[in-house]
Design an enzyme around this catalytic site. Structure first.
Site, short mmCIF file in Angstrom:
data_model
loop_
_atom_site.label_atom_id
_atom_site.label_comp_id
_atom_site.label_asym_id
_atom_site.label_seq_id
_atom_site.Cartn_x
_atom_site.Cartn_y
_atom_site.Cartn_z
N HIS A 270 -14.47 -65.46 11.86
CA HIS A 270 -15.26 -66.28 10.94
C HIS A 270 -15.59 -65.44 9.71
O HIS A 270 -15.82 -64.25 9.83
CB HIS A 270 -16.56 -66.74 11.61
CG HIS A 270 -17.20 -67.88 10.90
ND1 HIS A 270 -18.07 -67.69 9.87
CD2 HIS A 270 -17.06 -69.21 11.07
CE1 HIS A 270 -18.45 -68.87 9.42
NE2 HIS A 270 -17.87 -69.82 10.14
N ASP A 327 -14.86 -73.85 16.94
CA ASP A 327 -13.68 -74.64 17.28
C ASP A 327 -13.01 -74.21 18.59
O ASP A 327 -12.11 -74.89 19.06
CB ASP A 327 -12.63 -74.52 16.14
CG ASP A 327 -13.13 -75.15 14.86
OD1 ASP A 327 -13.69 -76.25 14.94
OD2 ASP A 327 -12.96 -74.54 13.79
N1 CMC Z 1 -6.68 -63.57 14.94
C1 CMC Z 1 -6.22 -62.37 14.61
N2 CMC Z 1 -6.69 -61.64 13.58
C2 CMC Z 1 -7.65 -62.19 12.82
C3 CMC Z 1 -8.18 -63.45 13.11
C4 CMC Z 1 -7.65 -64.16 14.20
N3 CMC Z 1 -8.11 -65.38 14.51
N4 CMC Z 1 -9.14 -63.75 12.20
C5 CMC Z 1 -9.21 -62.70 11.38
N5 CMC Z 1 -8.33 -61.74 11.74
C6 CMC Z 1 -8.13 -60.43 11.11
C7 CMC Z 1 -7.39 -60.57 9.81
O1 CMC Z 1 -6.00 -60.42 10.02
C8 CMC Z 1 -7.98 -59.47 8.98
O2 CMC Z 1 -7.39 -58.27 9.38
P1 CMC Z 1 -7.16 -57.07 8.30
O3 CMC Z 1 -8.53 -56.69 7.82
O4 CMC Z 1 -6.47 -56.00 9.09
O5 CMC Z 1 -6.29 -57.65 7.22
C9 CMC Z 1 -9.44 -59.41 9.43
O6 CMC Z 1 -9.44 -59.94 10.75
C10 CMC Z 1 -10.38 -60.25 8.55
O7 CMC Z 1 -9.87 -61.57 8.48
P2 CMC Z 1 -9.76 -62.42 7.14
O8 CMC Z 1 -8.65 -63.40 7.28
O9 CMC Z 1 -9.75 -61.51 5.97
O10 CMC Z 1 -11.15 -63.17 7.21
P3 CMC Z 1 -11.56 -64.46 6.39
O11 CMC Z 1 -13.03 -64.41 6.32
O12 CMC Z 1 -10.79 -64.56 5.12
O13 CMC Z 1 -11.07 -65.66 7.33
C11 CMC Z 1 -11.01 -67.21 9.14
C12 CMC Z 1 -11.87 -66.28 8.29
C13 CMC Z 1 -11.90 -68.07 9.99
C14 CMC Z 1 -10.17 -68.10 8.22
C15 CMC Z 1 -10.07 -66.35 10.02
O14 CMC Z 1 -10.85 -65.59 10.92
C16 CMC Z 1 -9.04 -67.19 10.79
O15 CMC Z 1 -7.96 -67.47 10.26
N6 CMC Z 1 -9.35 -67.61 12.06
C17 CMC Z 1 -8.50 -68.53 12.78
C18 CMC Z 1 -8.72 -69.97 12.33
C19 CMC Z 1 -10.07 -70.52 12.80
O16 CMC Z 1 -10.44 -70.39 13.95
N7 CMC Z 1 -10.79 -71.20 11.88
C20 CMC Z 1 -12.06 -71.83 12.20
C21 CMC Z 1 -13.21 -71.20 11.47
S1 CMC Z 1 -14.81 -71.61 12.11
C22 CMC Z 1 -15.22 -73.24 11.79
C23 CMC Z 1 -14.46 -73.96 10.79
O17 CMC Z 1 -14.52 -73.66 9.60
O18 CMC Z 1 -13.77 -74.90 11.18
#
Ligand code: CMC
Length: 392
Positions: A270, A327
């Site tokens: 998140h 989720d």
């Molecule tokens: N699995 C594997 N690695 C992950 C994941 C994951 N689910 N989420 C984040 N990371 C890693 C990412 O690769 C990055 O690594 P590095 O720093 O080495 O590049 C680090 O953690 C930070 O992630 P980010 O993508 O820069 O974080 P963000 O704040 O831009 O994205 C997020 C947040 C929710 C989009 C992301 O965690 C994600 O894609 N999660 C999976 C989709 C998901 O479950 N979304 C629902 C969010 S909660 C409620 C909603 O909005 O619906």
């Protein structure tokens, strides 16, 4: 001045001031208007929470009665809207229908949707709250080729939705009160989450002073994506994939860590929570209860728990503070309730609606609000001379 800050994804930009939702991602705290989510989940109900979010205070009994009554009398869609559903292919994703129909609703109320008129705003709130479950249920009926079921206004808000989804004749579908309650709880947990992508979309589009229907339709589209609300559908698809790979959770965790593999654990991580998402804690308990009753043999729940355990004890996930989010377990409950996977994000949208409305209303009344218009850092070509097409 030309001086701007480069902040992709607005990760460190506060785009507004807000009195609505308090979120402390380090500590895993979520409150609506000051009330802890745990208390609201335990003691309140979705319409009361909606009132709280939209109007700022918990309602008195008579305020709540009036609010519920106004929502109840607006549940019907204009009969001409029926044809709208007919125009889509049977396989249409219900989120596409939901956003199109929400924007389309505005066409019936053009004389009563002035975003600056208090009475217009009030009636638009009732209309949106009342009609969204009807649109959602009808989009499902369309997909399975069944007759549309009209709202039965004696039923509670969640029970009426279940009636329109699963009923097959005019009398109310026999709704299990426990199921209606579980659905109501899920709505409460989704009701607001401060400046997430869909809410930001509602505020940004709303800042142009378009009508509320159009602004909310933008929120629905933003929610659809798999990185946002669409994650609940993606989680279930991922769990089914793991099941089909003989429950090999370890290989999926390994893939999620592999930077050369675009796969991510859906329902994990998140932008703001760097701790267990407090909504996920409540949802997990509810999933446990609901699944024990409705789907005791669903292997996906076990797979989800195994996956969570594997991820939470893995250095990659620990280091990056990636925990299950809202989720992760919600889809399992929706599935147990008999909802098809494509409807999961629609359920999120119904739950998030009061939050979008509250945030839109706050944005409209804030004297600091200006049209949303971020800047950029231009990285393209310097001036060049136009070249005629035959010379390229
Ligand atoms: N699995 C594997 N690695 C992950 C994941 C994951 N689910 N989420 C984040 N990371 C890693 C990412 O690769 C990055 O690594 P590095 O720093 O080495 O590049 C680090 O953690 C930070 O992630 P980010 O993508 O820069 O974080 P963000 O704040 O831009 O994205 C997020 C947040 C929710 C989009 C992301 O965690 C994600 O894609 N999660 C999976 C989709 C998901 O479950 N979304 C629902 C969010 S909660 C409620 C909603 O909005 O619906």
């Amino acid at each position: 001045t030309g001086l701007t800050t480069y902040d992709p994804g607005f990760a460190s930009t506060s785009s507004c001031r807000s009195d609505i939702t308090y979120l402390n991602g380090e500590a895993g705290i979520l409150r609506y208007r000051g009330y802890p989510i745990e208390q609201l989940a335990k003691s309140s109900n979705f319409l009361e929470v909606s009132y709280l979010l939209i109007f700022g205070e918990l309602p008195t009994q008579s305020e709540l009665d009036y609010f519920e009554q106004q929502i109840t009398i607006h549940t019907l869609l204009h009969e001409d809207m029926r044809q709208f559903f007919d125009a889509f292919p049977k396989s249409a994703h219900p989120m596409a229908i939901l956003s199109a129909a929400t924007a389309g609703l505005s066409t019936f109320y053009q004389d009563h949707y002035d975003p600056k008129d208090e009475r217009d705003v009030e009636v638009s709130i009732y209309r949106l709250m009342a009609k969204m479950p009807t649109i959602a249920a009808w989009s499902y009926k369309k997909s399975i080729g069944q007759a549309f079921i009209y709202p039965w206004n004696k039923l509670s808000y969640p029970a009426n939705f279940l009636h329109m989804m699963f009923g097959v004749k005019a009398e109310p579908y026999e709704v299990d009160p426990e199921i209606a309650k579980a659905l109501d709880l899920l709505y409460i947990l989704h009701a607001d989450h401060e400046q997430n992508a869909s809410t930001t979309a509602v505020r940004l589009v709303g800042s142009t002073q378009v009508n509320m229907f159009a602004a909310i339709a933008s929120g629905i589209n933003a929610l659809w994506g798999p990185l946002h609300g669409g994650a609940n559908q993606a989680v279930l698809e991922m769990l089914a994939e793991i099941r089909d790979a003989d429950g090999d959770t370890a290989s999926f965790v390994a893939r999620a860590k592999d930077k050369n593999d675009p796969f991510r654990l859906m329902g994990f991580g998140h932008r703001v929570y760097k701790n267990y998402d407090p909504r996920a804690t409540i949802i997990k308990e509810t999933a446990d209860k609901v699944l024990r009753k409705l789907a005791p043999n669903d292997p996906l729940f076990e797979i989800a728990q195994e996956l969570e355990e594997a991820a939470l004890s893995d250095d990659y996930f620990i280091e990056k503070k990636l925990y299950p989010n809202v989720d992760f377990y919600s889809g399992l409950i929706y599935k147990a309730l008999g909802l098809p996977t494509e409807m999961f994000t629609v359920m999120f949208a119904i739950g998030r609606l009061p939050g979008w409305i509250a945030q839109w209303k706050e944005m409209m009344s804030d004297p600091d609000t200006r049209i949303g218009r971020p800047r950029q850092i231009y990285t393209g070509a310097a001036t060049r001379e136009y070249v005629e097409i035959e010379n390229r």
